[in-house]
Design a protein around this motif. Structure first.
Motif, PDB file in Angstrom:
ATOM      1  N   TYR A   5       0.556  -1.407   0.017  1.00  0.00           N
ATOM      2  CA  TYR A   5      -0.107  -0.471  -0.273  1.00  0.00           C
ATOM      3  C   TYR A   5       1.035   1.247   0.394  1.00  0.00           C
ATOM      4  O   TYR A   5       0.589   2.533  -1.278  1.00  0.00           O
ATOM      5  CB  TYR A   5      -1.068   0.024   1.708  1.00  0.00           C
ATOM      6  N   GLY A   6       1.782   1.172   1.102  1.00  0.00           N
ATOM      7  CA  GLY A   6       2.684   2.707   0.578  1.00  0.00           C
ATOM      8  C   GLY A   6       2.927   3.313  -0.163  1.00  0.00           C
ATOM      9  O   GLY A   6       3.609   3.708  -0.829  1.00  0.00           O
ATOM     10  N   GLU A   7       3.849   1.463  -0.764  1.00  0.00           N
ATOM     11  CA  GLU A   7       4.497   1.768  -2.391  1.00  0.00           C
ATOM     12  C   GLU A   7       3.698   2.396  -3.596  1.00  0.00           C
ATOM     13  O   GLU A   7       4.129   3.273  -4.121  1.00  0.00           O
ATOM     14  CB  GLU A   7       5.269   0.954  -2.805  1.00  0.00           C
ATOM     15  N   ILE A   8       2.911   1.698  -3.317  1.00  0.00           N
ATOM     16  CA  ILE A   8       1.695   2.503  -4.369  1.00  0.00           C
ATOM     17  C   ILE A   8       1.482   3.578  -4.243  1.00  0.00           C
ATOM     18  O   ILE A   8       0.519   4.174  -5.220  1.00  0.00           O
ATOM     19  CB  ILE A   8       0.376   1.499  -4.595  1.00  0.00           C
ATOM     20  N   ALA A   9       1.397   3.996  -3.187  1.00  0.00           N
ATOM     21  CA  ALA A   9       0.191   5.780  -2.996  1.00  0.00           C
ATOM     22  C   ALA A   9       1.353   6.350  -2.747  1.00  0.00           C
ATOM     23  O   ALA A   9       1.504   7.479  -3.368  1.00  0.00           O
ATOM     24  CB  ALA A   9       0.444   5.775  -1.162  1.00  0.00           C
ATOM     25  N   GLY A  10       3.719   5.760  -2.576  1.00  0.00           N
ATOM     26  CA  GLY A  10       4.257   7.057  -3.611  1.00  0.00           C
ATOM     27  C   GLY A  10       4.550   7.111  -4.788  1.00  0.00           C
ATOM     28  O   GLY A  10       4.809   7.882  -4.968  1.00  0.00           O
ATOM     29  N   ILE A  11       3.950   5.916  -5.582  1.00  0.00           N
ATOM     30  CA  ILE A  11       4.181   6.091  -7.003  1.00  0.00           C
ATOM     31  C   ILE A  11       2.644   6.963  -7.308  1.00  0.00           C
ATOM     32  O   ILE A  11       2.836   8.196  -7.930  1.00  0.00           O
ATOM     33  CB  ILE A  11       3.831   5.070  -7.584  1.00  0.00           C
ATOM     34  N   GLY A  12       1.662   7.044  -6.789  1.00  0.00           N
ATOM     35  CA  GLY A  12       0.598   7.831  -7.186  1.00  0.00           C
ATOM     36  C   GLY A  12       1.638   9.508  -6.889  1.00  0.00           C
ATOM     37  O   GLY A  12       0.658  10.080  -6.829  1.00  0.00           O
ATOM     38  N   VAL A 252       3.583   6.872   4.118  1.00  0.00           N
ATOM     39  CA  VAL A 252       4.925   6.851   5.304  1.00  0.00           C
ATOM     40  C   VAL A 252       4.448   6.215   5.911  1.00  0.00           C
ATOM     41  O   VAL A 252       4.798   5.861   7.267  1.00  0.00           O
ATOM     42  CB  VAL A 252       4.956   8.313   5.345  1.00  0.00           C
ATOM     43  N   LYS A 253       3.032   6.490   5.709  1.00  0.00           N
ATOM     44  CA  LYS A 253       2.163   5.202   6.913  1.00  0.00           C
ATOM     45  C   LYS A 253       2.516   4.031   6.991  1.00  0.00           C
ATOM     46  O   LYS A 253       2.672   3.152   7.732  1.00  0.00           O
ATOM     47  CB  LYS A 253       0.774   5.192   7.105  1.00  0.00           C
ATOM     48  N   PHE A 254       2.342   3.815   5.779  1.00  0.00           N
ATOM     49  CA  PHE A 254       2.029   2.033   5.187  1.00  0.00           C
ATOM     50  C   PHE A 254       3.826   1.099   4.722  1.00  0.00           C
ATOM     51  O   PHE A 254       4.498   0.037   4.331  1.00  0.00           O
ATOM     52  CB  PHE A 254       1.192   1.657   4.145  1.00  0.00           C
ATOM     53  N   THR A 255       4.968   2.798   5.141  1.00  0.00           N
ATOM     54  CA  THR A 255       6.268   1.957   4.268  1.00  0.00           C
ATOM     55  C   THR A 255       7.038   2.991   5.071  1.00  0.00           C
ATOM     56  O   THR A 255       6.760   4.098   6.473  1.00  0.00           O
ATOM     57  CB  THR A 255       6.683   1.917   3.161  1.00  0.00           C
ATOM     58  N   SER A 256       8.314   2.917   4.846  1.00  0.00           N
ATOM     59  CA  SER A 256       9.388   3.578   5.874  1.00  0.00           C
ATOM     60  C   SER A 256       9.276   5.327   5.361  1.00  0.00           C
ATOM     61  O   SER A 256       8.878   4.864   4.185  1.00  0.00           O
ATOM     62  CB  SER A 256      11.107   2.695   5.580  1.00  0.00           C
ATOM     63  N   ALA A 257      10.072   5.837   6.090  1.00  0.00           N
ATOM     64  CA  ALA A 257       9.882   7.279   5.457  1.00  0.00           C
ATOM     65  C   ALA A 257      11.063   7.342   4.298  1.00  0.00           C
ATOM     66  O   ALA A 257      10.033   7.632   3.586  1.00  0.00           O
ATOM     67  CB  ALA A 257      10.330   8.948   6.314  1.00  0.00           C
ATOM     68  N   GLY A 258      12.392   7.189   4.285  1.00  0.00           N
ATOM     69  CA  GLY A 258      13.323   6.839   3.607  1.00  0.00           C
ATOM     70  C   GLY A 258      12.466   6.134   2.322  1.00  0.00           C
ATOM     71  O   GLY A 258      12.608   6.671   0.846  1.00  0.00           O
ATOM     72  N   ILE A 259      11.395   4.980   1.983  1.00  0.00           N
ATOM     73  CA  ILE A 259      11.334   4.466   0.707  1.00  0.00           C
ATOM     74  C   ILE A 259      10.036   5.275   0.194  1.00  0.00           C
ATOM     75  O   ILE A 259      10.025   5.856  -1.005  1.00  0.00           O
ATOM     76  CB  ILE A 259      10.584   2.958   0.595  1.00  0.00           C
ATOM     77  N   ALA A 260       9.504   5.838   0.964  1.00  0.00           N
ATOM     78  CA  ALA A 260       8.536   6.753   1.222  1.00  0.00           C
ATOM     79  C   ALA A 260       8.772   7.921  -0.056  1.00  0.00           C
ATOM     80  O   ALA A 260       7.885   8.332  -1.372  1.00  0.00           O
ATOM     81  CB  ALA A 260       7.471   7.199   1.735  1.00  0.00           C
ATOM     82  N   GLN A 261       9.222   8.862   0.384  1.00  0.00           N
ATOM     83  CA  GLN A 261      10.325  10.098  -0.043  1.00  0.00           C
ATOM     84  C   GLN A 261      10.607   9.335  -1.181  1.00  0.00           C
ATOM     85  O   GLN A 261      10.786  10.744  -2.579  1.00  0.00           O
ATOM     86  CB  GLN A 261      11.201  10.180   0.813  1.00  0.00           C
ATOM     87  N   THR A 262      11.649   8.707  -1.671  1.00  0.00           N
ATOM     88  CA  THR A 262      11.989   8.638  -2.968  1.00  0.00           C
ATOM     89  C   THR A 262      10.890   8.254  -4.011  1.00  0.00           C
ATOM     90  O   THR A 262      11.490   8.368  -4.742  1.00  0.00           O
ATOM     91  CB  THR A 262      13.046   6.701  -2.558  1.00  0.00           C
ATOM     92  N   LEU A 263       9.588   7.002  -3.632  1.00  0.00           N
ATOM     93  CA  LEU A 263       9.203   7.174  -4.420  1.00  0.00           C
ATOM     94  C   LEU A 263       8.005   8.325  -4.796  1.00  0.00           C
ATOM     95  O   LEU A 263       8.023   8.486  -6.028  1.00  0.00           O
ATOM     96  CB  LEU A 263       7.555   6.115  -4.114  1.00  0.00           C
ATOM     97  N   THR A 264       7.997   9.688  -4.128  1.00  0.00           N
ATOM     98  CA  THR A 264       7.802  10.476  -4.109  1.00  0.00           C
ATOM     99  C   THR A 264       8.547  11.379  -5.560  1.00  0.00           C
ATOM    100  O   THR A 264       7.623  12.639  -5.845  1.00  0.00           O
ATOM    101  CB  THR A 264       6.584  11.603  -3.029  1.00  0.00           C
ATOM    102  N   SER A 265       9.886  11.013  -4.928  1.00  0.00           N
ATOM    103  CA  SER A 265      10.974  12.240  -5.977  1.00  0.00           C
ATOM    104  C   SER A 265      11.212  11.958  -7.403  1.00  0.00           C
ATOM    105  O   SER A 265      12.170  11.982  -8.104  1.00  0.00           O
ATOM    106  CB  SER A 265      12.168  11.685  -4.773  1.00  0.00           C
ATOM    107  N   LEU A 266      10.169  10.624  -8.102  1.00  0.00           N
ATOM    108  CA  LEU A 266      10.005  10.202  -8.976  1.00  0.00           C
ATOM    109  C   LEU A 266       9.859  11.089 -10.320  1.00  0.00           C
ATOM    110  O   LEU A 266       9.231  10.926 -11.357  1.00  0.00           O
ATOM    111  CB  LEU A 266       9.187   8.917  -9.371  1.00  0.00           C
ATOM    112  N   VAL A 267       9.210  12.525  -9.587  1.00  0.00           N
ATOM    113  CA  VAL A 267       8.394  13.222 -10.757  1.00  0.00           C
ATOM    114  C   VAL A 267       9.637  13.096 -12.104  1.00  0.00           C
ATOM    115  O   VAL A 267       8.921  13.964 -12.975  1.00  0.00           O
ATOM    116  CB  VAL A 267       8.102  14.232  -9.777  1.00  0.00           C
ATOM    117  N   PRO A 268      11.070  14.042 -12.003  1.00  0.00           N
ATOM    118  CA  PRO A 268      11.422  14.328 -13.118  1.00  0.00           C
ATOM    119  C   PRO A 268      11.393  13.068 -14.383  1.00  0.00           C
ATOM    120  O   PRO A 268      11.449  13.043 -15.421  1.00  0.00           O
ATOM    121  CB  PRO A 268      13.000  14.385 -12.220  1.00  0.00           C
TER     122      PRO A 268
END
Length: 303
Positions: A5-12, A252-268
């Motif tokens: 859930y956390g990883e999917i939400a991060g990509i979203g 960030v609720k369902f995965t670690s802060a580092g992974i969540a921030q990495t996935l949300t940084s995919l914008v470029p």
């Protein structure tokens, strides 16, 4: 798939950030980036309040504990107000390209902050996935064309001759990362949308103080008269502080802060597709390779 859930939400979140960046770029050209920042938070405030009123019976998060309010408000101030102001100033001082490169440091900063504040420890596979993903992102960012006002292409060493600009960009990255970690600390088991509402309110109050100090209210009132500017800002507010920030808290609720921030940084990386199909821009082989590298890194989070 429930475990991701956390990883999917991060990509979203990254998809939403991509949409909101295009909306806010268009809005900022018409009414100014600072005005966009404040107005978007007000719009998100009413959107979030309406949703929580329908789903929970509260327009305001009146059932939040003092613990929730303290940490989530601090998260909003650091992430929305301080982080954004530093990042936008970095855009002015050293340009968007080098600023976005420094913003790639947000995931490791989030991982370190998560370890210090939350006691989170990333696995070896998670760290490897983060590094591969960030490598792909940096390949894309460093390949984007950039020109000075005199028309000459700047050299990389020239960018690093301005330490103030680098510090401002790093401050933006750190503000975003620490804000995300503090939101996880303050949210606990509290409602995600209501948590986002608290963060947005704190960020809006922070910007109101800044605007009062800088005497910028006249520009805000003038911006409200620009119909196209408001239309673009509305789209950005929906995909940004409303939907995007909510998804980032789910991440960030369902995965670690580092992974969540990495996935949300995919914008470029994600923005390459609309750049090609909507804006008809040319993409270089290096950008394509960087995109594949970033996707490979993301895939490691799901293995």
């Amino acid at each position: 798939m429930e475990n991701y859930y956390g990883e999917i939400a991060g990509i979203g979140t990254a998809v939403c950030w991509t949409a909101t960046s295009m909306f806010f770029e268009a809005a900022g050209k018409r009414i100014g980036s600072l005005s966009v920042n404040l107005i978007r938070l007000f719009m998100a405030f009413f959107l979030l309040g309406t949703v929580t009123w329908i789903t929970r019976g509260y327009f305001l998060p009146l059932d939040a504990t003092s613990y929730n309010l303290t940490w989530l408000a601090l998260s909003g101030l650091i992430g929305f107000t301080i982080g954004d102001l530093l990042l936008f100033q970095a855009f002015v001082v050293v340009g968007a390209r080098i600023s976005m490169l420094i913003m790639a440091l947000a995931p490791p900063v989030a991982a370190i902050a998560g370890w210090i504040i939350l006691g989170e420890a990333m696995t070896t596979k998670g760290l490897l996935g983060m590094m591969i993903t960030l490598t792909g992102i940096m390949m894309v960012v460093l390949n984007r064309p950039a020109k000075e006002q005199n028309g000459k292409k700047p050299k990389l060493r020239d960018w690093f001759e301005n330490p103030l600009g680098l510090l401002l960009a790093f401050g933006g990255a750190a503000g975003q990362a620490v804000g995300l970690v503090l939101s996880k600390k303050g949210m606990e088991n509290y409602d995600v949308i209501a948590s986002t509402h608290i963060r947005v309110m704190a960020g809006a109050i922070g910007f109101m103080i800044v605007f009062t100090f800088m005497r910028r209210w006249r520009r805000v009132f003038s911006a409200l008269k620009d119909k196209k500017g408001m239309l673009f800002t509305s789209g950005g507010a929906f995909f940004g502080p409303f939907l995007g920030v909510t998804l980032s808290l789910v991440a960030v609720k369902f995965t670690s802060a580092g992974i969540a921030q990495t996935l949300t940084s995919l914008v470029p990386v994600i923005i390459i597709l609309p750049s090609v199909f909507i804006f008809k821009e040319r993409v270089t082989p290096r950008e394509v390779l960087g995109a594949f590298v970033a996707v490979a890194g993301v895939a490691m989070f799901f293995i």
